[in-house]
Design an enzyme around this catalytic site. Sequence first.
Site, PDB file in Angstrom:
ATOM      1  N   GLY A  34       7.814   3.026   7.523  1.00  0.00           N
ATOM      2  CA  GLY A  34       8.089   1.609   7.257  1.00  0.00           C
ATOM      3  C   GLY A  34       7.157   1.144   6.157  1.00  0.00           C
ATOM      4  O   GLY A  34       6.419   1.936   5.577  1.00  0.00           O
ATOM      5  N   LYS A  35       7.146  -0.175   5.920  1.00  0.00           N
ATOM      6  CA  LYS A  35       6.343  -0.696   4.813  1.00  0.00           C
ATOM      7  C   LYS A  35       4.898  -0.918   5.244  1.00  0.00           C
ATOM      8  O   LYS A  35       4.646  -1.254   6.397  1.00  0.00           O
ATOM      9  CB  LYS A  35       6.932  -2.043   4.361  1.00  0.00           C
ATOM     10  N   VAL A  36       3.960  -0.713   4.313  1.00  0.00           N
ATOM     11  CA  VAL A  36       2.550  -0.982   4.596  1.00  0.00           C
ATOM     12  C   VAL A  36       2.012  -1.925   3.521  1.00  0.00           C
ATOM     13  O   VAL A  36       2.192  -1.664   2.328  1.00  0.00           O
ATOM     14  CB  VAL A  36       1.712   0.317   4.616  1.00  0.00           C
ATOM     15  N   ASP A  83      -2.854  16.438  13.320  1.00  0.00           N
ATOM     16  CA  ASP A  83      -2.414  16.459  11.923  1.00  0.00           C
ATOM     17  C   ASP A  83      -3.578  16.175  10.981  1.00  0.00           C
ATOM     18  O   ASP A  83      -3.463  15.361  10.062  1.00  0.00           O
ATOM     19  CB  ASP A  83      -1.286  15.421  11.715  1.00  0.00           C
ATOM     20  N   LEU A 140       0.830  -1.213   0.000  1.00  0.00           N
ATOM     21  CA  LEU A 140       0.000   0.000   0.000  1.00  0.00           C
ATOM     22  C   LEU A 140       0.854   1.248   0.000  1.00  0.00           C
ATOM     23  O   LEU A 140       0.410   2.319  -0.362  1.00  0.00           O
ATOM     24  CB  LEU A 140      -0.889   0.015   1.238  1.00  0.00           C
ATOM     25  N   GLY A 141       2.091   1.113   0.466  1.00  0.00           N
ATOM     26  CA  GLY A 141       2.920   2.311   0.540  1.00  0.00           C
ATOM     27  C   GLY A 141       4.216   1.968   1.234  1.00  0.00           C
ATOM     28  O   GLY A 141       4.320   0.963   1.934  1.00  0.00           O
ATOM     29  N   ASP A 142       5.197   2.823   1.015  1.00  0.00           N
ATOM     30  CA  ASP A 142       6.491   2.596   1.664  1.00  0.00           C
ATOM     31  C   ASP A 142       6.941   3.951   2.199  1.00  0.00           C
ATOM     32  O   ASP A 142       7.730   4.634   1.581  1.00  0.00           O
ATOM     33  CB  ASP A 142       7.471   2.032   0.634  1.00  0.00           C
ATOM     34  N   GLY A 143       6.302   4.362   3.307  1.00  0.00           N
ATOM     35  CA  GLY A 143       6.533   5.719   3.814  1.00  0.00           C
ATOM     36  C   GLY A 143       7.679   5.780   4.805  1.00  0.00           C
ATOM     37  O   GLY A 143       8.390   4.807   5.025  1.00  0.00           O
ATOM     38  N   ALA A 144       7.804   6.926   5.424  1.00  0.00           N
ATOM     39  CA  ALA A 144       8.890   7.156   6.388  1.00  0.00           C
ATOM     40  C   ALA A 144       8.779   6.169   7.539  1.00  0.00           C
ATOM     41  O   ALA A 144       9.755   5.746   8.125  1.00  0.00           O
ATOM     42  CB  ALA A 144       8.764   8.573   6.929  1.00  0.00           C
TER      43      ALA A 144
HETATM   44  C1  LIG Z   1      -2.876   3.749  -2.313  1.00  0.00           C
HETATM   45  O1  LIG Z   1      -4.223   3.339  -2.255  1.00  0.00           O
HETATM   46  C2  LIG Z   1      -4.747   3.032  -1.036  1.00  0.00           C
HETATM   47  C3  LIG Z   1      -5.865   2.213  -1.019  1.00  0.00           C
HETATM   48  C4  LIG Z   1      -6.444   1.880   0.190  1.00  0.00           C
HETATM   49  C5  LIG Z   1      -5.928   2.353   1.379  1.00  0.00           C
HETATM   50  N1  LIG Z   1      -6.579   1.980   2.537  1.00  0.00           N
HETATM   51  C6  LIG Z   1      -6.093   1.972   3.812  1.00  0.00           C
HETATM   52  N2  LIG Z   1      -6.924   1.573   4.776  1.00  0.00           N
HETATM   53  C7  LIG Z   1      -6.450   1.559   6.061  1.00  0.00           C
HETATM   54  N3  LIG Z   1      -5.194   1.949   6.360  1.00  0.00           N
HETATM   55  C8  LIG Z   1      -4.395   2.373   5.344  1.00  0.00           C
HETATM   56  C9  LIG Z   1      -3.018   2.801   5.617  1.00  0.00           C
HETATM   57  C10 LIG Z   1      -2.230   3.201   4.523  1.00  0.00           C
HETATM   58  C11 LIG Z   1      -0.923   3.593   4.732  1.00  0.00           C
HETATM   59  C12 LIG Z   1      -0.407   3.600   6.047  1.00  0.00           C
HETATM   60  N4  LIG Z   1      -1.168   3.232   7.117  1.00  0.00           N
HETATM   61  C13 LIG Z   1      -2.457   2.844   6.913  1.00  0.00           C
HETATM   62  N5  LIG Z   1      -3.227   2.496   8.026  1.00  0.00           N
HETATM   63  C14 LIG Z   1      -2.650   2.463   9.303  1.00  0.00           C
HETATM   64  C15 LIG Z   1      -2.932   3.494  10.210  1.00  0.00           C
HETATM   65  C16 LIG Z   1      -2.393   3.432  11.510  1.00  0.00           C
HETATM   66  N6  LIG Z   1      -2.608   4.403  12.495  1.00  0.00           N
HETATM   67  C17 LIG Z   1      -3.521   5.440  12.418  1.00  0.00           C
HETATM   68  O2  LIG Z   1      -4.224   5.658  11.443  1.00  0.00           O
HETATM   69  C18 LIG Z   1      -3.648   6.314  13.616  1.00  0.00           C
HETATM   70  C19 LIG Z   1      -2.583   6.472  14.506  1.00  0.00           C
HETATM   71  C20 LIG Z   1      -2.741   7.322  15.636  1.00  0.00           C
HETATM   72  C21 LIG Z   1      -3.944   8.002  15.872  1.00  0.00           C
HETATM   73  C22 LIG Z   1      -4.990   7.823  14.957  1.00  0.00           C
HETATM   74  C23 LIG Z   1      -6.288   8.542  15.201  1.00  0.00           C
HETATM   75  F1  LIG Z   1      -6.097   9.650  15.941  1.00  0.00           F
HETATM   76  F2  LIG Z   1      -6.848   8.917  14.024  1.00  0.00           F
HETATM   77  F3  LIG Z   1      -7.152   7.733  15.844  1.00  0.00           F
HETATM   78  C24 LIG Z   1      -4.856   7.016  13.829  1.00  0.00           C
HETATM   79  C25 LIG Z   1      -1.564   2.386  11.904  1.00  0.00           C
HETATM   80  C26 LIG Z   1      -1.268   1.378  10.976  1.00  0.00           C
HETATM   81  C27 LIG Z   1      -1.811   1.410   9.683  1.00  0.00           C
HETATM   82  C28 LIG Z   1      -1.503   0.287   8.718  1.00  0.00           C
HETATM   83  N7  LIG Z   1      -4.821   2.395   4.067  1.00  0.00           N
HETATM   84  C29 LIG Z   1      -4.792   3.196   1.371  1.00  0.00           C
HETATM   85  C30 LIG Z   1      -4.187   3.536   0.155  1.00  0.00           C
END
Ligand SMILES: COc1ccc(Nc2ncnc(-c3cccnc3Nc3cc(NC(=O)c4cccc(C(F)(F)F)c4)ccc3C)n2)cc1
Length: 302
Positions: A33-35, A142, A27-31
């Site tokens: 780590g890998k997703v 953010d 899904l992505g390779d951001g700062a």
């Molecule tokens: C490129 O196309 C797509 C297609 C579908 C998606 N869908 C998707 N669905 C769910 N998560 C993600 C995701 C994408 C990239 C990085 N992380 C993602 N989710 C994620 C979020 C978190 N953490 C939070 O969102 C977070 C952290 C602290 C606080 C909070 C909040 F305050 F909002 F509750 C939220 C931890 C781990 C992961 C894998 N991506 C993303 C990109």
Amino acid sequence: DAKKKKVYNNVKMETDPEEYWDMIGELGDGAYGKVYKAQHRQSGMLAAAKMCRLDGEDDLADFMIEIDILTEIKHPNIVELLEAFQKEQQLWLLIEYCDGGALDSIMTELEKPLTELQIAYVCQNMCKGLQFLHKSHVIHRDVKAGNVLLTMAGGVKIADFGVSAKNKSTLQKHDTFIGTPYWMAPEVVLCETFRDNPYDFKVDIWSMGITLIEFAQMEPPNHEMSPMRVLLKIQKSDPPRLEQPSKWSKDFNDFIAKSLIKDPQKRPNCEDLLRHPFVNRTLDVKPLTELLLEYRAEVVEE
Ligand SMILES: COc1ccc(Nc2ncnc(-c3cccnc3Nc3cc(NC(=O)c4cccc(C(F)(F)F)c4)ccc3C)n2)cc1
């Protein structure tokens, strides 16, 4: 003496996620780590799986902030943590998969901003999500289009892909700003009055106001300026407005003006904003699902 084994009740310790989940895509390779896109072998459920490296002794404790926030916060407008695994120096977080992706990517891909009805629907859902976060004493810090995820059914979920939860406690680490300045509230820029400030959750209301302008114009105000210049501008200028106010309804312009009140004490909270006519009405999910179908068609085409 044997290292006291810390118990993290929300984390499956010394367990490999691949025992239960198949990694079926990236899904992505951001700062951070890998997703990966992951599928649960038993249930078929989809997840976004992020692997974080645990290098330092206190890393897991820091990630526990994020895990605790996500475990405690269960709300339809906040991403849901499904499972967390620790295996050697790796920490895995699995989040419910939102099949629409992030709103900034959708606007970029379609090369157009959102319509006012799409913005009103997303805004109403963001207000409910932020209201729940603030009631749970969590400040996001953010809020921006890149942290708003959609599902094809029209679900709106607030996420946070930026900095690890560790930086959630303070915006500064080793005196460097964390988080993107364009969406930053004036009081955060001022900073000295910011610490232990009872109105600090109001920073999310300001960032949501900036995000509404981003939805309407594809970019936040002052996007053409350097981050450093923006900090000075936010602090000394009048609040930003839509570039062409007459193109938008009075209610939309007024909602933005109220979210972008510089004095955090005068700035409304989520409850106040949910009573505003821009969002205090029945809003159809249809305009958003139409946008998602366009986006789906576009992405499939490529
Ligand atoms: C490129 O196309 C797509 C297609 C579908 C998606 N869908 C998707 N669905 C769910 N998560 C993600 C995701 C994408 C990239 C990085 N992380 C993602 N989710 C994620 C979020 C978190 N953490 C939070 O969102 C977070 C952290 C602290 C606080 C909070 C909040 F305050 F909002 F509750 C939220 C931890 C781990 C992961 C894998 N991506 C993303 C990109």
